[in-house]
Structure formats: C-alpha cells, structure tokens
Design a protein around this motif. Sequence first.
Motif, PDB file in Angstrom:
ATOM      1  N   VAL A 298       0.849  -1.192   0.000  1.00  0.00           N
ATOM      2  CA  VAL A 298       0.000   0.000   0.000  1.00  0.00           C
ATOM      3  C   VAL A 298       0.884   1.242   0.000  1.00  0.00           C
ATOM      4  CG1 VAL A 298      -1.895  -1.208   1.162  1.00  0.00           C
ATOM      5  CG2 VAL A 298      -0.239   0.098   2.521  1.00  0.00           C
ATOM      6  N   ALA A 299       0.330   2.341  -0.499  1.00  0.00           N
ATOM      7  CA  ALA A 299       1.103   3.582  -0.563  1.00  0.00           C
ATOM      8  C   ALA A 299       1.169   4.202   0.837  1.00  0.00           C
ATOM      9  CB  ALA A 299       0.441   4.551  -1.541  1.00  0.00           C
ATOM     10  N   LEU A 300       2.359   4.634   1.206  1.00  0.00           N
ATOM     11  CA  LEU A 300       2.529   5.312   2.502  1.00  0.00           C
ATOM     12  C   LEU A 300       1.561   6.489   2.606  1.00  0.00           C
ATOM     13  CD1 LEU A 300       3.998   5.707   5.182  1.00  0.00           C
ATOM     14  CD2 LEU A 300       5.879   6.796   3.933  1.00  0.00           C
ATOM     15  N   ARG A 301       1.341   7.189   1.490  1.00  0.00           N
ATOM     16  CA  ARG A 301       0.444   8.354   1.524  1.00  0.00           C
ATOM     17  C   ARG A 301      -0.989   7.941   1.889  1.00  0.00           C
ATOM     18  NH1 ARG A 301       0.463   8.455  -4.776  1.00  0.00           N
ATOM     19  NH2 ARG A 301       2.402   9.635  -4.583  1.00  0.00           N
ATOM     20  N   ASP A 302      -1.413   6.770   1.443  1.00  0.00           N
ATOM     21  CA  ASP A 302      -2.778   6.319   1.762  1.00  0.00           C
ATOM     22  C   ASP A 302      -2.903   5.945   3.243  1.00  0.00           C
ATOM     23  OD1 ASP A 302      -3.552   6.698  -0.856  1.00  0.00           O
ATOM     24  OD2 ASP A 302      -3.207   4.614  -1.449  1.00  0.00           O
ATOM     25  N   VAL A 303      -1.823   5.383   3.801  1.00  0.00           N
ATOM     26  CA  VAL A 303      -1.833   5.046   5.232  1.00  0.00           C
ATOM     27  C   VAL A 303      -1.974   6.328   6.052  1.00  0.00           C
ATOM     28  CG1 VAL A 303      -0.524   4.032   7.133  1.00  0.00           C
ATOM     29  CG2 VAL A 303      -0.397   2.997   4.841  1.00  0.00           C
ATOM     30  N   LEU A 304      -1.212   7.366   5.662  1.00  0.00           N
ATOM     31  CA  LEU A 304      -1.235   8.625   6.415  1.00  0.00           C
ATOM     32  C   LEU A 304      -2.574   9.343   6.238  1.00  0.00           C
ATOM     33  CD1 LEU A 304       2.384   9.827   5.618  1.00  0.00           C
ATOM     34  CD2 LEU A 304       1.571   8.633   7.661  1.00  0.00           C
ATOM     35  N   ALA A 305      -3.092   9.308   5.019  1.00  0.00           N
ATOM     36  CA  ALA A 305      -4.387   9.952   4.763  1.00  0.00           C
ATOM     37  C   ALA A 305      -5.479   9.308   5.618  1.00  0.00           C
ATOM     38  CB  ALA A 305      -4.737   9.857   3.282  1.00  0.00           C
ATOM     39  N   ARG A 306      -5.365   8.013   5.828  1.00  0.00           N
ATOM     40  CA  ARG A 306      -6.365   7.291   6.616  1.00  0.00           C
ATOM     41  C   ARG A 306      -6.474   7.810   8.050  1.00  0.00           C
ATOM     42  NH1 ARG A 306      -8.888   2.378   5.861  1.00  0.00           N
ATOM     43  NH2 ARG A 306      -9.152   3.220   3.783  1.00  0.00           N
ATOM     44  N   VAL A 307      -5.351   8.328   8.597  1.00  0.00           N
ATOM     45  CA  VAL A 307      -5.426   8.883   9.963  1.00  0.00           C
ATOM     46  C   VAL A 307      -5.571  10.408   9.938  1.00  0.00           C
ATOM     47  CG1 VAL A 307      -4.115   6.943  10.919  1.00  0.00           C
ATOM     48  CG2 VAL A 307      -2.918   9.068  10.346  1.00  0.00           C
ATOM     49  N   GLY A 308      -5.862  10.953   8.752  1.00  0.00           N
ATOM     50  CA  GLY A 308      -6.195  12.379   8.675  1.00  0.00           C
ATOM     51  C   GLY A 308      -5.022  13.321   8.504  1.00  0.00           C
ATOM     52  N   VAL A 309      -3.857  12.802   8.101  1.00  0.00           N
ATOM     53  CA  VAL A 309      -2.721  13.693   7.848  1.00  0.00           C
ATOM     54  C   VAL A 309      -3.024  14.514   6.595  1.00  0.00           C
ATOM     55  CG1 VAL A 309      -0.259  13.786   7.265  1.00  0.00           C
ATOM     56  CG2 VAL A 309      -1.086  12.090   8.918  1.00  0.00           C
ATOM     57  N   PRO A 310      -2.960  15.844   6.684  1.00  0.00           N
ATOM     58  CA  PRO A 310      -3.312  16.668   5.527  1.00  0.00           C
ATOM     59  C   PRO A 310      -2.304  16.505   4.382  1.00  0.00           C
ATOM     60  CG  PRO A 310      -3.284  17.976   7.555  1.00  0.00           C
ATOM     61  CD  PRO A 310      -2.639  16.674   7.864  1.00  0.00           C
ATOM     62  N   LEU A 311      -2.815  16.221   3.212  1.00  0.00           N
ATOM     63  CA  LEU A 311      -1.994  16.077   2.007  1.00  0.00           C
ATOM     64  C   LEU A 311      -2.710  16.823   0.886  1.00  0.00           C
ATOM     65  CD1 LEU A 311      -1.128  12.259   2.295  1.00  0.00           C
ATOM     66  CD2 LEU A 311       0.473  14.151   2.588  1.00  0.00           C
ATOM     67  N   GLY A 312      -2.085  16.854  -0.287  1.00  0.00           N
ATOM     68  CA  GLY A 312      -2.725  17.514  -1.425  1.00  0.00           C
ATOM     69  C   GLY A 312      -2.782  19.015  -1.219  1.00  0.00           C
ATOM     70  N   GLU A 313      -3.954  19.588  -1.475  1.00  0.00           N
ATOM     71  CA  GLU A 313      -4.116  21.047  -1.387  1.00  0.00           C
ATOM     72  C   GLU A 313      -3.760  21.576   0.004  1.00  0.00           C
ATOM     73  OE1 GLU A 313      -4.733  23.739  -3.402  1.00  0.00           O
ATOM     74  OE2 GLU A 313      -4.055  22.178  -4.781  1.00  0.00           O
ATOM     75  N   ALA A 314      -3.942  20.742   1.017  1.00  0.00           N
ATOM     76  CA  ALA A 314      -3.691  21.176   2.404  1.00  0.00           C
ATOM     77  C   ALA A 314      -2.200  21.226   2.732  1.00  0.00           C
ATOM     78  CB  ALA A 314      -4.405  20.227   3.366  1.00  0.00           C
ATOM     79  N   LEU A 315      -1.379  20.695   1.817  1.00  0.00           N
ATOM     80  CA  LEU A 315       0.058  20.609   2.101  1.00  0.00           C
ATOM     81  C   LEU A 315       0.757  21.873   1.616  1.00  0.00           C
ATOM     82  CD1 LEU A 315       2.134  18.869   3.397  1.00  0.00           C
ATOM     83  CD2 LEU A 315       2.339  17.540   1.307  1.00  0.00           C
ATOM     84  N   ARG A 316       0.709  22.900   2.435  1.00  0.00           N
ATOM     85  CA  ARG A 316       1.327  24.195   2.129  1.00  0.00           C
ATOM     86  C   ARG A 316       1.895  24.784   3.416  1.00  0.00           C
ATOM     87  NH1 ARG A 316      -0.869  26.776  -2.115  1.00  0.00           N
ATOM     88  NH2 ARG A 316      -2.295  25.438  -3.230  1.00  0.00           N
ATOM     89  N   GLY A 317       2.767  25.790   3.226  1.00  0.00           N
ATOM     90  CA  GLY A 317       3.259  26.561   4.370  1.00  0.00           C
ATOM     91  C   GLY A 317       3.904  25.686   5.428  1.00  0.00           C
ATOM     92  N   LYS A 318       3.497  25.903   6.661  1.00  0.00           N
ATOM     93  CA  LYS A 318       4.084  25.218   7.806  1.00  0.00           C
ATOM     94  C   LYS A 318       3.950  23.688   7.696  1.00  0.00           C
ATOM     95  CE  LYS A 318       3.996  25.415  12.863  1.00  0.00           C
ATOM     96  NZ  LYS A 318       3.988  23.960  12.983  1.00  0.00           N
ATOM     97  N   ALA A 319       2.878  23.253   7.044  1.00  0.00           N
ATOM     98  CA  ALA A 319       2.655  21.803   6.915  1.00  0.00           C
ATOM     99  C   ALA A 319       3.807  21.117   6.187  1.00  0.00           C
ATOM    100  CB  ALA A 319       1.340  21.535   6.185  1.00  0.00           C
ATOM    101  N   LEU A 320       4.556  21.884   5.391  1.00  0.00           N
ATOM    102  CA  LEU A 320       5.663  21.297   4.625  1.00  0.00           C
ATOM    103  C   LEU A 320       6.891  21.000   5.475  1.00  0.00           C
ATOM    104  CD1 LEU A 320       5.271  23.262   1.332  1.00  0.00           C
ATOM    105  CD2 LEU A 320       5.206  20.781   1.590  1.00  0.00           C
ATOM    106  N   SER A 321       6.867  21.423   6.729  1.00  0.00           N
ATOM    107  CA  SER A 321       8.001  21.097   7.606  1.00  0.00           C
ATOM    108  C   SER A 321       7.768  19.788   8.349  1.00  0.00           C
ATOM    109  CB  SER A 321       8.254  22.235   8.595  1.00  0.00           C
ATOM    110  OG  SER A 321       7.172  22.336   9.495  1.00  0.00           O
TER     111      SER A 321
END
Length: 161
Positions: free
Chosen positions: A65-88
């Motif tokens: 499975v893709a690591l990104r799908d595992v993280l998305a499943r627990v609500g880690v913001p990705l995609g459009e939400a991945l900006r600014g401080k989230a990139l650290s």
Amino acid sequence: MRVGNPVQWLAAAALCTLIARPALAQRTITVTGLGGESQAVVLDTLPRHTVVTSDRGLRTTFVGVALRDVLARVGVPLGEALRGKALSRVIIASAADGYQVTYAIAEVDAAFTDQIILVADTRDGHPLLADTGPLQIVVPLDKRPARWVRQVTRLEVRDVP
Ligand SMILES: Nc1nc2c(c(=O)[nH]1)N[C@H]1C(S)=C(S)[C@@H](COP(=O)(O)O)O[C@H]1N2
Ligand SMILES: [Mo]
C-alpha cells in the motif's frame, strides 16, 4: 468417491483457492498522528500498488500500500492542504530492531512527486521473508536502500519544533 459435474468441481477448486490464500501476515500498522493519538491502520482496506524498482541492481517487483494512503487514513493533511508550515512535517518510520528513518511529508504527496513510497508486503510475488517483513518500506528512487526499513512496525507524523 463421487466425482461431481465440472461446475461443482470448479466451484470446489475456487473455494480451495480462497481458503488456501495466505492471509496478510500483518494486517495493521500503528500510526501516530499529529495529535499524538495512535491508531492501528488496517492495511487490507487500502488500494494496492505495484512498484518495479532496482534493489541493488536487481529488477524487483514490490506490492503493498502507498505510505500516503496510510497517512491519509489517519487524517494527515496532504494535497491542497500541504502548504506553508505543513511542509516542515516529517514521517518517522520505526522498525522492530529500533532502526528509524524519516521522510519529508512532500516525499509522499502526489502533487509533489510521482514516486510511490510503498509499505510493501510482497516481493516478486512472495510474502516478505521473516528478516525483512512482514512489512518493509520501499523508496523506489532512493539509490541506496538505507531508508528501505525492514520489519517496519510504526509510523509517526511530527511537526518540527
Ligand atoms: N529494520 C532495519 N531496516 C534497515 C536497516 C536496519 O538496520 N534495520 N538498515 C538499512 C540500511 S542502512 C540498509 S543499507 C539496508 C540494507 O538492507 P539489507 O539488510 O537487506 O541488505 O536496509 C536498511 N533497512
Ligand atoms: Mo546501509
């Protein structure tokens, strides 16, 4: 023994195949999200991906499975939400032997890269061997396998302080 008609025989064979199919050796991975709460993510509820990559010069096929799908499943913001401080943010992967590595959050995001970092459970069609699996992270484009965490058990997402 009575031999059934071909339809019955095929149905029986199909049933045997289902029963004989090996269960995923490890169905969950523990993921600690940004709030510090841990969840067991059930891997066989996520889409499966195949990557063909070079493992020390050998063309090798991994499925998982893709690591990104595992993280998305627990609500880690990705995609459009991945900006600014989230990139650290970083993802810390930990193994049974205490080995740890990090990935930057943008390394798993589809808008940043085509690479799929995989939580793999099969290699060339077989379940991973005990010294490697049941789960191994595969980073297809890393030229050294140092972040290919064998026996990965835990993922954690953290904001850098
Ligand atoms: N769990 C775990 N995974 C690990 C390591 C480790 O010590 N423990 N070493 C890493 C390093 S530095 C390398 S080079 C590769 C080595 O993979 P190999 O043992 O399959 O040759 O695994 C990586 N994954
Ligand atoms: Mo290494």
